[in-house]
Design an enzyme around this catalytic site. Sequence first.
Site, PDB file in Angstrom:
ATOM      1  N   HIS A 216      17.682   9.305  33.325  1.00 56.49           N
ATOM      2  CA  HIS A 216      17.043  10.159  34.337  1.00 56.49           C
ATOM      3  C   HIS A 216      16.083  11.135  33.663  1.00 56.49           C
ATOM      4  CE1 HIS A 216      19.340   8.721  37.729  1.00 56.49           C
ATOM      5  NE2 HIS A 216      20.435   8.803  36.992  1.00 56.49           N
TER       6      HIS A 216
ATOM      7  N   THR B 268      23.109  13.687  18.274  1.00 60.33           N
ATOM      8  CA  THR B 268      21.710  13.930  18.651  1.00 60.33           C
ATOM      9  C   THR B 268      20.869  14.254  17.416  1.00 60.33           C
ATOM     10  OG1 THR B 268      22.288  16.231  19.066  1.00 60.33           O
ATOM     11  CG2 THR B 268      22.232  14.795  20.977  1.00 60.33           C
TER      12      THR B 268
ATOM     13  N   LYS C 146      18.558  13.965  14.533  1.00 60.50           N
ATOM     14  CA  LYS C 146      17.558  12.894  14.475  1.00 60.50           C
ATOM     15  C   LYS C 146      17.614  12.086  13.185  1.00 60.50           C
ATOM     16  CE  LYS C 146      16.046  13.873  18.536  1.00 60.50           C
ATOM     17  NZ  LYS C 146      17.176  13.685  19.435  1.00 60.50           N
TER      18      LYS C 146
ATOM     19  N   ARG D  72      27.548  17.305  13.642  1.00 54.39           N
ATOM     20  CA  ARG D  72      26.939  17.989  12.499  1.00 54.39           C
ATOM     21  C   ARG D  72      27.410  17.310  11.218  1.00 54.39           C
ATOM     22  NH1 ARG D  72      23.713  19.428  15.511  1.00 54.39           N
ATOM     23  NH2 ARG D  72      23.509  21.421  16.553  1.00 54.39           N
TER      24      ARG D  72
END
Length: 232
Positions: free
Chosen positions: A147, A202, A204, A218
């Site tokens: 979305h 998340t 990168k 992390r």
Amino acid sequence: MTSDFDSLPQSTRRSQQIDFPVAVIILFDRALWWLSTLLSTVRLKLVLRWLGCEYGHGLAVDGKVVVRVRRRGSITIGNNVTIRSRFLSNLVGMTGSTVLHCIRDGRIRIGDNSGCSSTVFSSRNSIVVGKNVNIGGNVRIYDHDFHALDYLARRDPQQDFDHQKSPPITIGDDVFIGANSIILKGVTIGCRSVIGAGSVVTLKDIPPDSLVAGNPARIVRSIKPSNLQSEK
Ligand SMILES: CC(C)(COP(=O)(O)OP(=O)(O)OC[C@H]1O[C@@H](n2cnc3c(N)ncnc32)[C@H](O)[C@@H]1OP(=O)(O)O)[C@@H](O)C(=O)NCCC(=O)NCCS
């Protein structure tokens, strides 16, 4: 000389021996597993061929794999890949089928000797999994968000679709991803890294040989190089 086993009461000893009915059940389970693997592997190969996708030799599948490939999407599966897709195929608590979902130009590549259990791969751009990668039960790998961030765009299906970013995901060789982790868009995991169970990744650019865990994930520490001899 009497062993600990001999000193157990007769009723307890009986429960530790494999008697005839149990042996039959075990054999029956093995036969079911063998049949399931055979049928599921043939089924997935036929589906992939039908969709013009590629797979290498030694593909082993247990359970129904859901495959959706639209338009110019593609799936490439390397040699000796194992895909588990039913509860009993891996007793880690699998909750559903493995899904290979390519939206539009989405591309999924799984390298040689890699394996996954009840894993969802959903690609609008590119998900590349290297060689010798272990993907734990119920892992989700999405290179898009499904979305848009903009609430007005979300009200219209076409705008919702158009207003999304989908940077590629790359998972290096020999990576191990713990069960129930989620790998989100744009992530690159360096070779030999380990992702802790239940992580939401998340970050990168994860350097090679990193132990990464948590939500948000992390880097916990580096992993020492192996001192074992490689057989491959
Ligand atoms: C990642 C993992 C391999 C690390 O094991 P380990 O080297 O023994 O690491 P430790 O238990 O010493 O933990 C090191 C640190 O990372 C943290 N950590 C480890 N796993 C974590 C996780 N999944 N989520 C969050 N933090 C985690 C620990 O709390 C510890 O933090 P601290 O140093 O602040 O105390 C292990 O914890 C794990 O998640 N295994 C995955 C199991 C799995 O899913 N298998 C696949 C089944 S299909």
